[in-house]
Structures are given as structure tokens and as C-alpha cells.
Design a protein around this motif. Structure first.
Motif: not given
Length: 142
Positions: A77-85, A100-108
């Protein structure tokens, strides 16, 4: 209108919901489209910001056995989020992947104001489209 707000809020969290159906129903009952758009967008955006908060808080528990995401899954998830931001939040309106994208925004740790702005654009665009489709297709039926 309160029901629409609550359904939209619940639909944006990890709970299932059908806010688009409620929006179309309210529109068919003659409520003004602009007011419906504001209510649905506000409720759904607030629900997504709850997901962001949950993501921020959940990171504290990532070492526990019961944590719902494996270390490998979190790294993926971190790799994906770092790629697309943060721009990936423009997809927050999508079923299945949006929450899940909104949860990832909080995680990161995306800053609140940027998360809120991107989520508002995504959710507002979706509800504007739903209202346009309701006007085009449901008007003869209402």
C-alpha cells in the motif's frame, strides 16, 4: 434530508450503503438538486474524513497480531500510495477502492486540508453526475 446525510456518511466509511439511490429518491420527491448535492457531498466527505482519521490512528497498532493488514500488505500500500500520491484521493468516489484510499491517506499522514480538498472534489463530482443522470433518465418517471 437528514437521512440522506446519514446514508451518505455511512456509505463513505467502510460500512455498505447506497447514497446514490437515496439521492435520486429525494430528487424524485421534488427536493432542490443544489441542496441535495450539498447534503450528500458533505455527508460523504465527512465519512471519508472519518476514514482518514481511522488510518492515522490505526498506524499506532500496526505491530499487534490482530492488526488487519500484514506488514507486506502495508508495504504494498505504501509503494502504491507513494507512486500515485495524494492525487489518488480523486478516486475516493469509486466503489470498493475509494474507502481504502482514504484510509491510506490517513496512514501515510496526508495533511487534513489536502485530504479534505481532494475528497470534496471527488465526492462533489460524483454527486453532480448522479444528479445530472437522474435529471436525464428519471425525470419522466418521477
Amino acid at each position: 434530508m437528514l437521512t440522506l446525510f446519514l446514508v451518505a456518511l455511512a456509505s463513505a466509511t467502510l460500512l455498505p450503503g447506497g447514497s446514490e439511490v437515496w439521492l435520486a429518491r429525494e430528487w424524485c420527491q421534488g427536493h432542490p438538486g443544489g441542496m441535495l448535492w450539498v447534503v450528500a457531498t458533505a455527508g460523504n466527505s465527512l465519512g471519508s474524513l472519518i476514514n482518514v482519521a481511522l488510518g492515522r490512528y490505526a498506524r499506532h497498532f500496526q505491530g499487534r497480531r490482530w492488526f488487519p493488514v500484514s506488514p507486506a500488505g502495508l508495504a504494498r500500500g505504501e509503494r502504491w500510495y507513494c507512486h500515485f500520491g495524494e492525487w489518488s484521493l480523486l478516486l475516493a468516489w469509486m466503489p470498493v477502492v475509494g474507502d481504502p484510499l482514504t484510509v491510506l491517506a490517513g496512514v501515510f499522514r496526508l495533511p487534513w486540508w489536502r485530504a479534505a480538498a481532494l475528497i470534496l472534489v471527488a465526492k462533489g463530482s460524483r454527486y453532480a453526475l448522479v444528479l445530472m443522470l437522474a435529471e436525464a433518465w428519471l425525470a419522466p418517471l418521477c
